[in-house]
Design an enzyme around this catalytic site. Structure first.
Site, mmCIF file in Angstrom:
data_model
loop_
_atom_site.group_PDB
_atom_site.id
_atom_site.type_symbol
_atom_site.label_atom_id
_atom_site.label_comp_id
_atom_site.label_asym_id
_atom_site.label_seq_id
_atom_site.Cartn_x
_atom_site.Cartn_y
_atom_site.Cartn_z
ATOM 1 N N ASP A 165 2.492 15.706 13.710
ATOM 2 C CA ASP A 165 2.771 15.497 12.283
ATOM 3 C C ASP A 165 1.502 15.518 11.435
ATOM 4 O O ASP A 165 1.392 14.781 10.454
ATOM 5 C CB ASP A 165 3.533 14.177 12.097
ATOM 6 N N PHE A 206 10.809 2.446 7.648
ATOM 7 C CA PHE A 206 11.505 1.222 8.059
ATOM 8 C C PHE A 206 11.004 -0.031 7.359
ATOM 9 O O PHE A 206 11.414 -1.136 7.689
ATOM 10 C CB PHE A 206 11.388 1.038 9.572
ATOM 11 N N GLU A 235 7.752 -1.676 4.312
ATOM 12 C CA GLU A 235 6.548 -1.431 3.534
ATOM 13 C C GLU A 235 5.286 -1.635 4.363
ATOM 14 O O GLU A 235 5.296 -2.365 5.342
ATOM 15 C CB GLU A 235 6.514 -2.386 2.340
ATOM 16 N N LEU A 245 0.830 -1.209 0.000
ATOM 17 C CA LEU A 245 0.000 0.000 0.000
ATOM 18 C C LEU A 245 0.858 1.250 0.000
ATOM 19 O O LEU A 245 0.456 2.297 -0.501
ATOM 20 C CB LEU A 245 -0.874 0.030 1.255
HETATM 21 P P1 ADP Z 1 6.218 5.906 8.256
HETATM 22 O O1 ADP Z 1 5.916 6.238 9.665
HETATM 23 O O2 ADP Z 1 7.390 4.999 8.157
HETATM 24 O O3 ADP Z 1 6.287 7.102 7.386
HETATM 25 P P2 ADP Z 1 3.489 5.468 7.530
HETATM 26 O O4 ADP Z 1 2.693 5.091 8.726
HETATM 27 O O5 ADP Z 1 3.387 6.887 7.096
HETATM 28 O O6 ADP Z 1 4.999 5.047 7.741
HETATM 29 O O7 ADP Z 1 3.085 4.515 6.335
HETATM 30 C C1 ADP Z 1 3.735 4.604 5.082
HETATM 31 C C2 ADP Z 1 2.732 4.622 3.942
HETATM 32 O O8 ADP Z 1 1.934 3.421 3.966
HETATM 33 C C3 ADP Z 1 1.710 5.742 4.018
HETATM 34 O O9 ADP Z 1 2.179 6.903 3.392
HETATM 35 C C4 ADP Z 1 0.509 5.140 3.279
HETATM 36 O O10 ADP Z 1 0.689 5.234 1.883
HETATM 37 C C5 ADP Z 1 0.584 3.677 3.639
HETATM 38 N N1 ADP Z 1 -0.270 3.390 4.811
HETATM 39 C C6 ADP Z 1 0.063 3.565 6.105
HETATM 40 N N2 ADP Z 1 -0.925 3.217 6.937
HETATM 41 C C7 ADP Z 1 -1.942 2.788 6.150
HETATM 42 C C8 ADP Z 1 -3.276 2.283 6.415
HETATM 43 N N3 ADP Z 1 -3.729 2.156 7.661
HETATM 44 N N4 ADP Z 1 -4.044 1.948 5.361
HETATM 45 C C9 ADP Z 1 -3.571 2.075 4.100
HETATM 46 N N5 ADP Z 1 -2.344 2.544 3.792
HETATM 47 C C10 ADP Z 1 -1.523 2.898 4.793
#
Ligand code: ADP
Ligand code: MG
Ligand code: MG
Length: 546
Positions: free
Chosen positions: A317, A201, A203, A196
Site C-alpha cells: 500500500d 476503525f 481515530e 491527528l
Molecule cells: P487506517 O489503516 O485505518 O487507514 P492509518 O494508519 O492510515 O489508519 O491512520 C489514519 C490517519 O491517521 C493517517 O492518514 C494519518 O493522518 C494519521 N496517522 C497515522 N499514523 C500516524 C503517525 N504515526 N503520526 C501522525 N499521524 C498519523
C-alpha cells in the site's frame, strides 16, 4: 468562529506547546509526577527469575537492546582489564557517525592509538591483515574503515567479556529494567492531546506517555467496529509486523494495549503531515516537488522497503498518503494494515490488495506476486511527487477503476518536461509492467536501485544513519492535519456483544511494551539515567543486595 474551529485552535495550541517543550529537551516539565513515580526498579530478588526467561544471545543482550548495550558498556568501562576495548568500541562508534570532513582525522587518531603495536592501547585481538588493511585505507583517504575491525572487536568481547558481564551487577541491573519493561500497560499511562487523523476503525491521536513525557501517535481501533467489519485478522497482522520491524524509515510500534472500548497501537509520532498533503495542499498553485526533494524522500522510502523485504514482508500500500514526515522532515512508511509476510519457503502470494491507480499489473491480473509489486507502487509515488498527478490519470479526472486498471495493464506512461532524464529513467525502470524486468530488490538488497544515476549525489551511508539534512523542515507551529471537525465522526456500533473469544483475541493483541522502543524511550527521556544509580565505587547498591 464556530465551535469546531475553536475546539481545533484550543487543541492545537496545547499540542504545539507540549511539542515545543519536548523539542527543547524539557520533557521533565511535562511529565505527570504521579505516573513517573510508578517507574521504579524492583529489588533484585523480585526479578532474578527473569534470567531463565530472557534471550541470552550476546547480540540481543549487549548490542540490539539499547538499555542492555548501555549497561554492557558501563560494565566494560568499570572493569580494569576491559576498559580499553570499551573505549575502542566507543571511538569507532563516534567515527561511524562523524561528518565526512572530520572522518579522516578521526580515523588517523584511531589508527595511531589502537593499531600501532608500540602504543600502550594496542589491541592484540586485531588480526594482522586487518591491521594492514586499515592502515593502508587510512593512508589512501578511504572512509568506512573499521567495519571489519568492529566485527573482530565484537567477537572478542563476546569471548572475553560476555560471561563475566552476566555474573556482574550490571546484568542484575539489566534484569531490573527487564522486569519494569514487562509490566502491563493500560490506558492510564497515556494522555490524548488531539486527533491527528482518521483510520478505518477509529481515530489516531497525538498522545503522551505520561510518565516520560514522550509524544506518540496512538492509533485506536474500536473493538466493536473491528468485530462488525471483520477486522481482527488485519489488526493482528499489522501489530505483529510493526512489532517485528525496526527501522528509522518505518513507523515504530512502542506499545500495544487495550482499553475497554479500543485496541491501541502507540507509534512514532509523525507531526509533519503526509506526502500527499505536501504535494497538493501546501502550495496549491504550484503542486509537486523539486526533483532534489523527491529524490531524498524516494531514497528514504527505498531504505524502508528494503528493510521490509529483508523480513519477507510485502507492503502493498505504498502511496504518498502513507508516507509521513516527522518534525525535522525525515519520512517514514506508515499504515501496514495491508502488509503480509511470506512464510519461509513461500516465494509468492496472491490476492487483491492496494489502492486503485497504484497496484501493479501482475497483482491486478490475479497472478501470484512478490515484493516487486512494491517497486511498481514506488514508481507511481515518485511520478506523483514530480508531476502532481498519477501516471494513469489526468489531474482532477474521474475515472472508473476498470479504466484505471486497463491503463495500468496496457498504456505507456507519458512524462512531461518536469522530469529530468535520470528521473524519467528511474520511473520507467520501476513502472515496467513485467515484474521480472522491473528495478527492485535482488539478492537481499536494492543495490541496482541505489546505484541508479538518479541518486548519484546521494550519500546513502549518511542517509541511513539519519545524518543527511532534509530538504524541507516542517514549521513547528503548523499542524499539518485537517481540522478536527473535518476529520469526521464515527457512528457508534449498536447491538453487538463481545464474548470470551473476543476477549481472548484482545489479550493476544495487547502485548504491552515493545522492548527496543521502550528502552530507547527510557534513555532518551532521561529515565534510564535517573534510575540507574550506583553510589560510591566498590559498594553494592541496596536494591542489588541480597
Ligand atoms: P487506517 O489503516 O485505518 O487507514 P492509518 O494508519 O492510515 O489508519 O491512520 C489514519 C490517519 O491517521 C493517517 O492518514 C494519518 O493522518 C494519521 N496517522 C497515522 N499514523 C500516524 C503517525 N504515526 N503520526 C501522525 N499521524 C498519523
Ligand atoms: Mg490509511
Ligand atoms: Mg490501514
Amino acid at each position: 468562529m464556530d465551535i469546531g474551529g475553536l475546539e481545533t485552535v484550543v487543541a492545537n495550541s496545547a499540542y504545539v506547546a507540549a511539542r515545543g517543550s519536548i523539542d527543547d529537551g524539557a520533557v521533565q516539565n511535562f511529565r505527570d509526577k504521579k505516573m513517573r513515580a510508578k517507574l521504579k526498579l524492583p529489588h533484585i530478588t523480585q526479578c532474578e527469575h527473569l534470567k531463565d526467561q530472557i534471550d541470552l544471545d550476546f547480540s540481543s543482550l549487549c548490542l540490539k537492546q539499547p538499555v542492555g548495550q548501555r549497561l554492557f558498556q558501563q560494565f566494560l568501562e568499570n572493569t580494569e582489564e576491559l576498559k580499553m576495548v570499551g573505549d575502542f568500541w566507543k571511538d569507532m562508534e563516534s567515527y561511524n557517525v562523524a561528518e565526512t570532513n572530520e572522518r579522516l582525522q578521526k580515523a588517523q587518531k584511531l589508527v595511531n592509538k589502537y593499531y600501532d603495536s608500540a602504543s600502550k592501547h594496542f589491541c592484540p585481538f586485531l588480526e594482522e591483515k586487518a591491521i594492514m588493511r586499515v592502515k593502508e585505507d587510512c593512508k589512501n583517504g578511504r572512509t568506512e574503515l573499521f567495519k571489519e575491525s568492529e566485527q573482530l572487536l565484537l567477537k572478542h568481547l563476546e569471548e572475553a567479556a560476555f560471561e563475566s558481564y552476566r555474573n556482574s551487577l550490571y546484568f542484575l541491573r539489566f534484569l531490573q529494567f527487564k522486569w519494569l519493561e514487562s509490566q502491563p500497560v493500560t490506558e492510564e499511562w497515556f494522555l490524548d492531546f488531539r486527533v491527528l487523523g482518521k483510520g478505518g476503525f477509529g481515530e489516531v491521536w497525538a498522545s503522551q506517555m505520561k510518565a516520560t513525557g514522550k509524544m506518540y501517535a496512538n492509533k485506536r481501533l474500536n473493538k466493536k467496529r473491528l468485530k462488525k467489519r471483520k477486522g481482527y485478522e488485519g489488526a493482528i497482522v499489522e501489530k505483529r509486523i510493526l512489532a517485528k520491524v525496526y527501522s528509522r524509515f518505518i513507523v515504530t510500534l512502542a506499545y500495544a494495549y487495550q482499553s475497554k472500548t479500543d485496541l491501541c497501537l502507540v507509534m512514532t509520532i509523525m507531526n509533519g503531515g503526509d506526502l500527499r498533503y505536501h504535494i497538493y495542499n501546501v502550495d496549491e498553485k504550484n503542486p509537486g516537488f523539486e526533483e532534489a526533494r523527491a529524490c531524498y524522500y524516494t531514497a528514504q522510502i527505498i531504505c524502508g522497503l528494503e528493510h521490509l523485504h529483508q523480513y519477507r514482508i510485502i507492503y502493498r500500500d505504498l502511496k504518498p498518503e502513507n508516507v509521513l514526515l516527522d518534525d525535522v522532515g525525515h519520512v517514514r512508511i506508515s499504515d501496514l494494515g495491508l502488509a503480509m509476510e511470506l512464510k519461509d519457503g513461500e516465494e509468492k502470494t496472491k490476492g487483491y490488495a492496494g489502492t486503485p491507480g497504484f497496484m501493479a499489473p501482475e497483482l491486478l491480473k490475479g497472478e501470484a506476486y512478490d515484493w516487486s509489486v512494491d517497486y511498481f507502487t514506488l514508481g507511481v509515488t515518485l511520478y506523483e511527487m514530480i508531476a502532481a498527478k498519477g501516471p494513469f490519470r489526468s489531474r482532477g479526472e474521474k475515472v472508473e477503476n476498470k479504466e484505471v486498471t486497463r491503463r495500468i495493464l496496457s498504456d505507456p506512461v507519458a512524462y512531461s518536461e518536469k522530469f529530468s532524464s535520470d528521473c524519467k529513467a528511474l520511473c520507467e525502470g520501476l513502472l515496467v509492467k513485467l515484474p521480472a524486468e522491473r528495478l527492485g530488490f535482488k539478492d537481499g538488497e536494492c543495490r541496482e536501485l541505489r546505484n541508479h544515476p538518479f541518486f548519484q549525489n546521494l550519500n546513502w551511508g549518511r542517509l541511513e544513519a539519519g545524518l543527511m539534512d532534509p530538504p524541507f523542515v516542517p514549521d513547528p507551529k503548523t499542524v499539518y492535519a485537517k481540522d478536527i471537525g473535518d476529520v469526521g465522526a464515527f457512528s457508534t456500533v449498536k447491538g453487538l456483544v463481545l464474548d470470551n473469544k473476543d476477549k481472548e483475541f484482545y489479550d493476544e493483541f495487547a502485548t504491552g511494551n515493545v522492548p527496543i522502543p521502550w528502552q530507547e524511550e527510557m534513555i532518551e527521556t532521561g529515565i534510564f539515567g535517573e534510575l540507574n544509580v550506583w553510589g560510591s565505587k566498590g559498594t553494592v547498591p541496596n536494591d542489588l543486595r541480597h
